[in-house]
Enzyme design. Structure first.
Site, mmCIF file in Angstrom:
data_model
loop_
_atom_site.group_PDB
_atom_site.id
_atom_site.type_symbol
_atom_site.label_atom_id
_atom_site.label_comp_id
_atom_site.label_asym_id
_atom_site.label_seq_id
_atom_site.Cartn_x
_atom_site.Cartn_y
_atom_site.Cartn_z
ATOM 1 N N ARG A 128 11.466 -10.241 5.414
ATOM 2 C CA ARG A 128 11.740 -9.042 6.148
ATOM 3 C C ARG A 128 12.396 -9.150 7.244
ATOM 4 N NH1 ARG A 128 6.903 -4.759 6.903
ATOM 5 N NH2 ARG A 128 6.112 -5.533 4.809
ATOM 6 N N ARG A 131 14.165 -8.150 12.560
ATOM 7 C CA ARG A 131 13.150 -7.528 13.435
ATOM 8 C C ARG A 131 12.899 -8.340 14.696
ATOM 9 N NH1 ARG A 131 7.918 -4.837 11.324
ATOM 10 N NH2 ARG A 131 8.493 -3.403 9.801
ATOM 11 N N LYS A 175 0.918 -1.055 0.085
ATOM 12 C CA LYS A 175 0.073 0.036 -0.114
ATOM 13 C C LYS A 175 0.789 1.137 -0.079
ATOM 14 C CE LYS A 175 -2.483 -0.401 3.444
ATOM 15 N NZ LYS A 175 -2.874 0.317 4.619
ATOM 16 N N ARG A 216 -11.720 1.752 7.836
ATOM 17 C CA ARG A 216 -11.345 0.274 8.370
ATOM 18 C C ARG A 216 -12.717 -0.246 8.862
ATOM 19 N NH1 ARG A 216 -5.759 1.458 9.206
ATOM 20 N NH2 ARG A 216 -4.596 -0.301 9.744
HETATM 21 P P1 AMP Z 1 -1.481 1.279 9.819
HETATM 22 O O1 AMP Z 1 -0.304 1.916 9.813
HETATM 23 O O2 AMP Z 1 -2.604 1.846 8.730
HETATM 24 O O3 AMP Z 1 -1.543 -0.013 9.865
HETATM 25 O O4 AMP Z 1 -2.198 1.654 11.302
HETATM 26 C C1 AMP Z 1 -1.582 1.544 12.370
HETATM 27 C C2 AMP Z 1 -2.504 1.610 13.356
HETATM 28 O O5 AMP Z 1 -3.412 2.714 13.590
HETATM 29 C C3 AMP Z 1 -3.663 0.478 13.371
HETATM 30 O O6 AMP Z 1 -3.219 -0.744 13.936
HETATM 31 C C4 AMP Z 1 -4.808 1.128 14.516
HETATM 32 O O7 AMP Z 1 -4.492 0.894 15.711
HETATM 33 C C5 AMP Z 1 -4.615 2.390 13.974
HETATM 34 N N1 AMP Z 1 -5.653 2.821 12.819
HETATM 35 C C6 AMP Z 1 -5.074 3.484 11.721
HETATM 36 N N2 AMP Z 1 -6.185 3.791 11.001
HETATM 37 C C7 AMP Z 1 -7.220 3.530 11.726
HETATM 38 C C8 AMP Z 1 -8.667 3.460 11.392
HETATM 39 N N3 AMP Z 1 -9.024 3.974 10.273
HETATM 40 N N4 AMP Z 1 -9.646 3.189 12.474
HETATM 41 C C9 AMP Z 1 -9.079 2.640 13.410
HETATM 42 N N5 AMP Z 1 -7.865 2.450 14.054
HETATM 43 C C10 AMP Z 1 -6.825 2.953 12.935
#
Ligand code: AMP
Length: 190
Positions: free
Chosen positions: A128, A134, A14, A89
């Protein structure tokens, strides 16, 4: 305006494909994960509220996420459009986004879902791990976020399918081939 939602589990590419979309269509990019991480880093009130949730890879409540997203859109009044990455989400988030965009006189143009199965994602994580060395802890959290995607986020896809906006794109292959498929989907609405 050209407004794109990009979906995909962690490790689906992404980030890379969002960057390709920014370079090609000159849109403002809003990654809710990045915005939350910036709040945590800057120790804002919001950052303090969500720190634990992000640390455990669980979703932030809709009300907090939706108002934060609206603020981010309002910060970019000159934008030609947006790439929403990591948002929505949940179905209530998708409904709130539609209502908000309608209010400001625009709409989601196209939705791209990068399709990568769980076995391939686990293979990529293992790869990775070999390269980046990691910690297992980081791996556990990544697996938790992948699980969140396949148990929760995927339920948002039918919402956009019903609107005729969803394009599922095979996320396995060469980056440029995958982007060519994405651009083809985007160009159908341009
Ligand atoms: P990401 O980098 O998009 O995987 O987001 C990292 C973390 O941010 C997720 O695991 C959630 O804890 C929080 N997060 C990001 N976007 C959302 C969303 N649209 N709704 C709820 N939590 C979010």
């Amino acid at each position: 305006m050209l407004n794109i939602v990009i979906f995909g589990p962690p490790g689906a590419g992404k980030g890379t494909q969002s960057q390709n979309l920014i370079d090609t269509y000159h849109l403002a990019h809003i990654s809710t994960g990045d915005v939350f991480r910036a709040h945590i880093k800057n120790e804002t009130d919001l950052g303090k509220k969500v720190k634990e949730l992000l640390a455990n890879g669980v979703l932030v409540p809709d009300s907090i996420t939706i108002s934060m997203l609206e603020e981010e859109v309002k910060k970019n009044p000159e934008a030609k459009g947006f790439i929403f990455d990591g948002f929505p989400r949940t179905v209530p988030q998708a409904e709130a986004l539609d209502a908000f965009l309608t209010k400001i006189g625009t709409a989601i143009s196209v939705v791209v879902a990068l399709d990568v199965d769980q076995d391939e994602l686990k293979r990529r994580i293992a790869e990775r791990k070999k390269i980046e060395n990691r910690a297992d802890d980081a791996e556990d959290k990544l697996l938790k976020r992948i699980d969140e995607y396949f148990t929760k986020t995927v339920h948002v896809l039918p919402y956009y399918k019903n609107q005729g906006k969803l394009h599922s794109i095979n996320g396995i292959g060469k980056v440029e081939d995958i982007f060519a498929s994405i651009a083809k989907a985007v160009n159908t609405v341009k």
